[in-house]
Write a protein that holds these residues in place. Structure first.
Motif, PDB file in Angstrom:
ATOM      1  N   ILE A 215      27.500 -62.793 -72.347  1.00 13.93           N
ATOM      2  CA  ILE A 215      28.458 -61.590 -72.748  1.00 13.93           C
ATOM      3  C   ILE A 215      29.751 -62.224 -73.044  1.00 13.93           C
ATOM      4  N   SER A 218      29.759 -64.519 -76.289  1.00  4.87           N
ATOM      5  CA  SER A 218      29.327 -63.515 -77.640  1.00  4.87           C
ATOM      6  C   SER A 218      30.324 -62.725 -77.808  1.00  4.87           C
ATOM      7  N   ILE A 246      25.892 -59.930 -80.985  1.00  5.74           N
ATOM      8  CA  ILE A 246      25.809 -58.196 -80.327  1.00  5.74           C
ATOM      9  C   ILE A 246      24.579 -58.285 -79.732  1.00  5.74           C
ATOM     10  N   LEU A 247      23.362 -58.781 -80.376  1.00  5.71           N
ATOM     11  CA  LEU A 247      21.862 -58.805 -79.335  1.00  5.71           C
ATOM     12  C   LEU A 247      22.036 -59.466 -78.284  1.00  5.71           C
ATOM     13  N   ILE A 249      24.882 -59.830 -76.246  1.00  8.51           N
ATOM     14  CA  ILE A 249      25.596 -58.885 -75.291  1.00  8.51           C
ATOM     15  C   ILE A 249      24.534 -57.790 -74.606  1.00  8.51           C
ATOM     16  N   ILE A 250      23.925 -57.078 -75.626  1.00  9.16           N
ATOM     17  CA  ILE A 250      22.933 -55.989 -75.220  1.00  9.16           C
ATOM     18  C   ILE A 250      21.766 -56.586 -74.322  1.00  9.16           C
ATOM     19  N   ILE A 251      21.250 -57.723 -74.538  1.00 11.39           N
ATOM     20  CA  ILE A 251      20.153 -58.138 -73.870  1.00 11.39           C
ATOM     21  C   ILE A 251      20.942 -58.771 -72.441  1.00 11.39           C
ATOM     22  N   ILE A 253      23.446 -57.301 -70.878  1.00  7.65           N
ATOM     23  CA  ILE A 253      23.847 -56.292 -70.013  1.00  7.65           C
ATOM     24  C   ILE A 253      22.493 -55.597 -69.667  1.00  7.65           C
ATOM     25  N   ALA A 254      21.570 -55.441 -70.685  1.00  9.37           N
ATOM     26  CA  ALA A 254      20.296 -54.706 -70.023  1.00  9.37           C
ATOM     27  C   ALA A 254      19.681 -55.420 -69.010  1.00  9.37           C
TER      28      ALA A 254
END
Length: 273
Positions: A215, A218, A246-247, A249-251, A253-254
């Motif tokens: 995170i 990125s 962006i991908l 960060i999303i991965i 956090i998820a």
């Protein structure tokens, strides 16, 4: 003022026809220092003494290959027309995201083979990765690459930068000073290193130090990439590094949310399991 004379020489040493560049020296220094820092923590966390060394034997060459593949794919219009240049890595052309992807895949497979938790190893290695990136970006500085758009000398002086950095940020081909984006990213990673080392004391759930690295790095890379003038593009003005950031960060956090809600029993960073 003759800026050419003031620019630092990217060649550190010449032995006959062999030229040793500062870029390679700094990258190697970053890897070695990252290893020793990671090794100390790995032993402390109960990993076999030779585990990281054995991992790096595979991870380093695979990461370099993946960094080159990533770059070539993003520049396929050129390399498709000049296939003979694909292997000419000595002429430049590697991408850190490719190296990171290669390293993560290699580490995951290696950990599975050794019966060790990948996330445990990733948590241990995350600060070391930042150390390597902090030092490695100075290789870009020596090569006068990975810089941003034009700025005035006054702008750089107002950043309280030493003259040797300011002069290296004068790009003779452009006839102007540029944003020292290498420095922005290096300093961003220094702050990230401090954060990750602090998170070790918090004793987070396993994997969360590594996800925090994803995170933090990125976020910084996304904004700094927008300032650079040498970006790799996916389609049109879509910068590949920003999309990957962006991908990531999303991965990350998820993964944190999912593991907090679903994974039981809870295993924490300091648990030697």
């Amino acid at each position: 003022m003759d800026h050419i004379l003031l620019a630092l020489d990217p060649i550190a040493l010449e032995i006959g026809s062999i030229k040793i560049r500062w870029y390679g020296i700094l990258i190697a220094t970053g890897i070695v220092l990252a290893y020793f820092i990671g090794q100390r923590e790995a032993v402390k966390r109960g990993l076999p003494e030779n585990f990281l060394a054995d991992l790096l034997i595979w991870a380093i060459p695979i990461s370099i290959i993946c960094a080159r593949i990533y770059y070539v794919v993003m520049k396929w219009e050129f390399y498709g027309a000049n296939p003979g240049k694909i292997i000419q890595i000595w002429n430049g052309g590697i991408a850190i995201h490719g190296a990171l992807i290669g390293a993560v895949i290699t580490a995951y497979i290696f950990c599975r083979k050794r019966g060790v938790s990948f996330l445990k190893v990733a948590d241990i290695a995350a600060p070391s990765i930042l150390v390597g990136q902090i030092i490695g970006r100075w290789g870009n500085f020596m090569n006068q690459e990975a810089f941003g758009g034009p700025v005035s000398r006054d702008f750089l002086e107002n950043l309280m930068l030493p003259n040797w950095i300011i002069e290296q940020m004068y790009i003779d081909e452009l006839g102007t000073y540029v944003h020292p984006t290498f420095l922005y990213e290096s300093l961003w990673n220094v702050v990230g290193l401090i954060i990750l080392l602090s998170l070790r004391k918090v004793n987070l759930h396993r994997g969360e130090i590594f996800f925090s690295y994803m995170i933090w790095y990125s976020i910084g890379r996304f904004f700094i990439e927008g300032m650079r003038t040498d970006s790799l593009y996916l389609i049109g003005n879509l910068r590949s590094a920003q999309v990957v950031s962006i991908l990531a960060i999303i991965i990350a956090i998820a993964a944190i949310v999912y593991r907090r809600m679903k994974v039981r029993p809870v295993v924490r960073y300091k648990d030697n399991k």
